[in-house]
Structures are given as C-alpha cells and as structure tokens.
Design an enzyme around this catalytic site. Structure first.
Site, PDB file in Angstrom:
ATOM      1  N   ARG A   1      -6.873  -2.468 -44.810  1.00  0.00           N
ATOM      2  CA  ARG A   1      -5.549  -2.283 -44.228  1.00  0.00           C
ATOM      3  C   ARG A   1      -4.832  -3.784 -44.400  1.00  0.00           C
ATOM      4  O   ARG A   1      -5.441  -4.736 -43.945  1.00  0.00           O
ATOM      5  CB  ARG A   1      -5.603  -1.930 -42.737  1.00  0.00           C
ATOM      6  CG  ARG A   1      -5.961  -0.569 -42.606  1.00  0.00           C
ATOM      7  CD  ARG A   1      -5.909  -0.080 -41.063  1.00  0.00           C
ATOM      8  NE  ARG A   1      -6.512   1.212 -41.070  1.00  0.00           N
ATOM      9  CZ  ARG A   1      -6.441   2.072 -39.950  1.00  0.00           C
ATOM     10  NH1 ARG A   1      -6.042   1.682 -39.027  1.00  0.00           N
ATOM     11  NH2 ARG A   1      -7.159   3.231 -40.170  1.00  0.00           N
TER      12      ARG A   1
ATOM     13  N   ARG B   1      -9.094  -6.809 -35.590  1.00  0.00           N
ATOM     14  CA  ARG B   1      -7.963  -6.489 -36.447  1.00  0.00           C
ATOM     15  C   ARG B   1      -8.433  -7.223 -37.840  1.00  0.00           C
ATOM     16  O   ARG B   1      -8.149  -8.262 -37.899  1.00  0.00           O
ATOM     17  CB  ARG B   1      -6.552  -6.796 -35.957  1.00  0.00           C
ATOM     18  CG  ARG B   1      -5.766  -6.348 -36.587  1.00  0.00           C
ATOM     19  CD  ARG B   1      -4.260  -6.581 -36.297  1.00  0.00           C
ATOM     20  NE  ARG B   1      -4.127  -6.016 -34.785  1.00  0.00           N
ATOM     21  CZ  ARG B   1      -3.653  -4.812 -34.665  1.00  0.00           C
ATOM     22  NH1 ARG B   1      -3.010  -4.018 -35.574  1.00  0.00           N
ATOM     23  NH2 ARG B   1      -3.478  -4.356 -33.412  1.00  0.00           N
TER      24      ARG B   1
ATOM     25  N   GLU C   1      -7.954   0.231 -28.119  1.00  0.00           N
ATOM     26  CA  GLU C   1      -8.190   1.533 -28.884  1.00  0.00           C
ATOM     27  C   GLU C   1      -9.345   1.313 -29.583  1.00  0.00           C
ATOM     28  O   GLU C   1      -9.682   0.301 -30.341  1.00  0.00           O
ATOM     29  CB  GLU C   1      -6.929   1.758 -29.694  1.00  0.00           C
ATOM     30  CG  GLU C   1      -6.904   2.943 -30.599  1.00  0.00           C
ATOM     31  CD  GLU C   1      -5.880   3.092 -31.718  1.00  0.00           C
ATOM     32  OE1 GLU C   1      -4.892   2.247 -31.650  1.00  0.00           O
ATOM     33  OE2 GLU C   1      -6.228   3.639 -32.933  1.00  0.00           O
TER      34      GLU C   1
ATOM     35  N   SER D   1      -8.733   7.295 -32.470  1.00  0.00           N
ATOM     36  CA  SER D   1      -7.630   7.832 -32.292  1.00  0.00           C
ATOM     37  C   SER D   1      -7.881   9.644 -32.819  1.00  0.00           C
ATOM     38  O   SER D   1      -8.192   9.514 -33.963  1.00  0.00           O
ATOM     39  CB  SER D   1      -6.445   7.198 -33.231  1.00  0.00           C
ATOM     40  OG  SER D   1      -5.443   7.547 -32.704  1.00  0.00           O
TER      41      SER D   1
ATOM     42  N   ARG E   1     -15.167  -2.409 -33.719  1.00  0.00           N
ATOM     43  CA  ARG E   1     -14.715  -2.536 -32.379  1.00  0.00           C
ATOM     44  C   ARG E   1     -15.859  -2.083 -31.254  1.00  0.00           C
ATOM     45  O   ARG E   1     -15.794  -2.603 -30.253  1.00  0.00           O
ATOM     46  CB  ARG E   1     -13.406  -1.800 -32.184  1.00  0.00           C
ATOM     47  CG  ARG E   1     -12.243  -2.509 -32.889  1.00  0.00           C
ATOM     48  CD  ARG E   1     -10.821  -1.759 -32.382  1.00  0.00           C
ATOM     49  NE  ARG E   1      -9.817  -2.417 -33.152  1.00  0.00           N
ATOM     50  CZ  ARG E   1      -8.561  -2.176 -32.891  1.00  0.00           C
ATOM     51  NH1 ARG E   1      -8.152  -1.230 -32.284  1.00  0.00           N
ATOM     52  NH2 ARG E   1      -7.554  -2.976 -33.737  1.00  0.00           N
TER      53      ARG E   1
END
Length: 423
Positions: free
Chosen positions: A261, A276, A348, A351, A390
RNA sequence: GGAGGGGUGGCCGAGUGGUUUAAGGCGGCGGUCUUGAAAACCGUUGAGCGAAAGUUCCGUAGGUUCGAAUCCUAUCCCCUCCGCCA
C-alpha cells in the site's frame, strides 16, 4: 457496483443512504443520463432491425440475379445513421458506467448512522485491559533492543515504511502465518490458496480498488500490473466472469499474502514501528455466499477471525463501523481492534465486511439457482484473519516483561521450535 | 527477445463475405420404453438489454463493407520451437 435498476426504482432511499455515508453522488444527473441512453438504444435498435431485414433482401435479390443497387444505396444511409447513433450511445454508456463505478455501496440497514470513527458501535470486547507494574514500551523499542527489528537498515535497503525482521522476529512472523493458516483450514473449514501478488486492472476494478483509489496502489508502469493491497483482490477475482452452481456455495478461502500500500495521505501517521508499512503480511478470509446467507456468513467469518486473538489470548474489542466510516465497497463492516499498551488504545487488526453483490456485479460472479432460472449475483465477503505484522506488535507489547524480553504465547511455541521467550 | 500456430456456446468442434437466425458431437435437463436402471429413440438446453416486438454478444478494441465469426489494424491470452533464466 450498485444495480442501475435499483437506483431507478429507489431514488429517495439511495439519496438518504448516501447522505448518511457522506458520499457525493449526483443521482438525478445520473438518472437523466440513463433516460438518454434508453432513448438512444431504442432508436438504434429500430434502425438495426431495418438494416438486418433489408440486408437479407439484398442477399436474396443477388442470389436471384435481380438488380439491388437502389436498395444498397438506401441502406448506405441507414448504415451511416446507425454508426452515428452507435457512437453517441457508446459515449453515453461509457459515461454511465464511469459514474456507476464511482458510486459507493449502499450501507445495510443494521449499520449505525454516524459521520466518523467516534460513532462506531461497540459490539463486544474480550479480556480486561491489562495492567502493567512498569511502563510498557512500544514494540519498535523492544524490537530494536532485542535485535529482531531493524528499521535503519530497512530504510537503507528500501526507504521509510519498510521493515527488516531478524532472527526470532522473522521466526515469529512466519510462525503466526502458519498458525493462522492451520487454524482456519483445520478448524474453520477454509481452503488454502496462494495467488499472484501482481494483478491486472480488471481485477482491481472487480473488487473496487479502481478506478477511484489508484493513488493508494503501487503500479508496475512498464507492464500495467498493480501490486495487491490485500489478497481479497486476487482471491475474489478467482471467479470473475464465471457462473457457479448453487451447490458450490458457500465457498471459503484463506490466503496468506504480502500486501502493498502506498499509504498516500497518511504522512506523519504511525511513522514509528511496523503498524503502517508499504509492505506487510496478512492472512485473508474470503467467502462467496448465496445472498440470503451472507449476513449469517459475516458473523461466522468475524468469529473465525476473533478466534485467532482468543487463542493468542490478546485483549480486543469488536466495533461495527458507522455509515460515515464504511469503506467504499462495503455494505457492512466489523473492525476487530487489539489492545496496544504503549499507545493505551485499541488498534485495528482486522476488518470483516459483507460487500453483498457490489463486487460480484463489477466482477460478474454469479451462480445458477438450483430451481433453475437466470443466474444470480453471489455475495462476497472478506476479513483479515489477521494482519500478521500488527499481530506481532500486539504480542510484543502485551507479552513484554520488565526486562524487555517477550514471552511467546503458548499456542505459538510449537510453531517456533519450542521457543518460550525472546531475549 | 526471435519464429510459427491458435482463441467459436458448460466442454469438444465445423464454419474464409449474404438461409449461420453458429452445423455436428459430448455433457445437462425432460420424455418414450423398463419392476428399476442402462442402452436406444424423441424433445430440449448460453449470456446481456428490453414490458414486448426485438436487439447485442464468436478473446478484446477499432476499421473496411449495403452486409463480417469470416477481410484489415491494434491489443491480450494460450500452445510449439529457439534464446535467456530461478
């Protein structure tokens, strides 16, 4: 993609739902364009009918040896008109499909109304927030001291937002991938798949990344490929342009992949550590379901993802995203958030979404009902099960000891050659 | 990268400018026959748009023509051989 007929018939409802989402979509202009299209289509088809029948006459006359010049001259005109109309029709259709591809999914009625993250609804939480007798350190400090995370050298090799795992760090990441895959395949009934990490534009369009979110993707300019931001893209596109049998459903796939990403627009956020990254690992759950079963399948998928955190005994909570926080393609989304002691908040880690037929319509994924009749769009669902990087962060921070060492959760030890602690 | 061959319905496969409105076969579904089944025979069997008439779809996108699965251009994919290569 939203059903064009549905828009035509439910203008008020959609305007209301889009307002809740904060989506800008000019439905009325769209409907006017749709009217124009249908008029053009009708005219074109009339002329085509004339052309087809008259052409057959010409063929018959020629076969008999009769002169057909007069008819041919007349048809030349008809043919020209058709070409003009077709061009206009093509442009209108292109415009319609461009607009339609830019419209977000319609939130399910069970989604709480709201404008931002703050309006998300708490569904449940697992485990008390832990208390530490010492000041818990962030994972990047722990990792650098233990020599299992090296951000400086990752920067040298690639740049910012990349990381280099060493020794037990790399082993922990790999152990988690295997643990997650094994759990979902042997306990939850998913079939493991391994896919390409580079996909074409059609696949990206199918799941909704394109055309709207091109700036979030890494693109291989020389060949027109995109690096996948999630395994959802290649896995959902497995059945693009296919018609499945009803007996095939539901289909459960689990897929490990690296994800890429660009994180455009997130400068300054989570700059430290591996929260991230431009590249990270994820184990993804993907389902293809019959429409009437999809919300039940969403609950099951969510609990499959939660199970990983339970087995690792990490504190987490589940929230239902409000209309304003919902992703572009989703009709309903649950986020699973894991507790991070160093940040003193939940972050988070998964999802889980039901896209209903939004992706299936874009990607033309259908099934033929057992009872017969027209093919029907499937519902697609997916969720992280879980984001691996994560999870590493959560383990390091929640299992850290006063001396900076990290205890390995019981369930992972078999995957790490019996290792009990990273020192 | 070079040279050749090929993409047609769920599958195989015919079709090189005008009854192709896509032959034929396999598979699927229905029927006849049968105690039941198989075999045989008969029928049926793609998707999109449209209320319907109808119309579009032969890898994809353009073009030529009164008319294109068929001719031209571009492009993608697959196969064979050569080169390179983990």
């Amino acid at each position: 993609m939203v059903d064009i007929n549905y828009i035509r018939e439910n203008r008020e409802y959609i305007l209301n739902k889009y307002a809740q989402r904060g989506a800008k979509a000019d439905i009325d202009a769209f409907l006017r364009l749709d009217d124009k299209r249908r008029q053009l289509l009708q005219k074109t088809e009339q002329l085509r009918y004339e052309k087809n029948t008259a052409s057959q006459n010409v063929a018959a006359m020629k076969r008999k040896g009769d002169p057909a010049e007069q008819e041919i001259v007349r048809l030349k005109d008809v043919s020209q008109s058709i070409k003009k109309l077709e061009k206009e029709l093509r442009q209108t259709q292109q415009e319609i499909s461009d607009q339609l591809l830019g419209f977000p999914n319609i939130p399910h009625d069970s989604v709480p109304a709201g404008v931002s993250e703050a309006d998300n609804a708490l569904v449940r939480s697992y485990k008390e927030i832990p208390h530490f007798d010492f000041e818990p350190k962030p994972h990047h400090e722990l990792g650098q001291v233990l020599g299992i995370l090296d951000f400086e050298r990752a920067g040298k090799i690639s740049g910012s937002r990349f990381c280099l795992y060493m020794g037990a760090g790399a082993l922990l990441e790999r152990a988690l991938i295997n643990f997650m895959l094994n759990t979902h395949t042997t306990k939850h009934g998913y079939t493991e798949v391994l896919t390409p990490y580079m996909v074409n534009a059609d696949s990206m369009r199918g799941t909704g990344q394109l055309p709207k979110f091109e700036e979030d993707l890494f693109k291989i300019e020389s060949d027109g490929y995109y690096l996948i931001p999630t395994a959802e893209v290649p896995v959902t596109n497995i059945y693009r342009n296919e018609i499945l049998a009803e007996a095939d459903l539901p289909i459960y796939y689990v897929c490990y992949s690296a994800c890429f990403r660009r994180e455009a627009g997130s400068y300054g956020q989570d700059t430290q550590g591996i929260i991230r990254q431009h590249q990270f690992n994820k184990v993804e759950l993907v389902k293809f379901s019959a429409p009437e079963a999809s919300y039940n399948e969403l609950e099951k998928l969510l609990s499959n993802a939660e199970q990983i955190l339970k087995l690792l005994d990490l504190p987490y909570r589940v929230v239902s995203l409000c209309t304003g926080d919902l992703g572009f393609s989703a009709a309903k989304t649950y986020d699973i958030e894991v507790w991070l002691p160093s940040q003193n908040k939940y972050r988070e880690i998964s999802s889980c979404s039901n896209f209903e037929d939004f992706q299936a319509r874009r990607a033309k994924i259908r099934y033929r009902p057992k009872a017969g009749g027209k093919p029907v769009f499937v519902h697609t669902l997916n969720g992280s099960g879980l984001a691996v990087g994560r999870t590493v962060v959560a383990i390091m921070e929640n299992y850290q000891q006063p001396d900076g060492s990290i205890v390995i959760p019981d369930i992972l030890r078999a995957y790490m050659g019996g290792m009990e602690k990273i020192v």
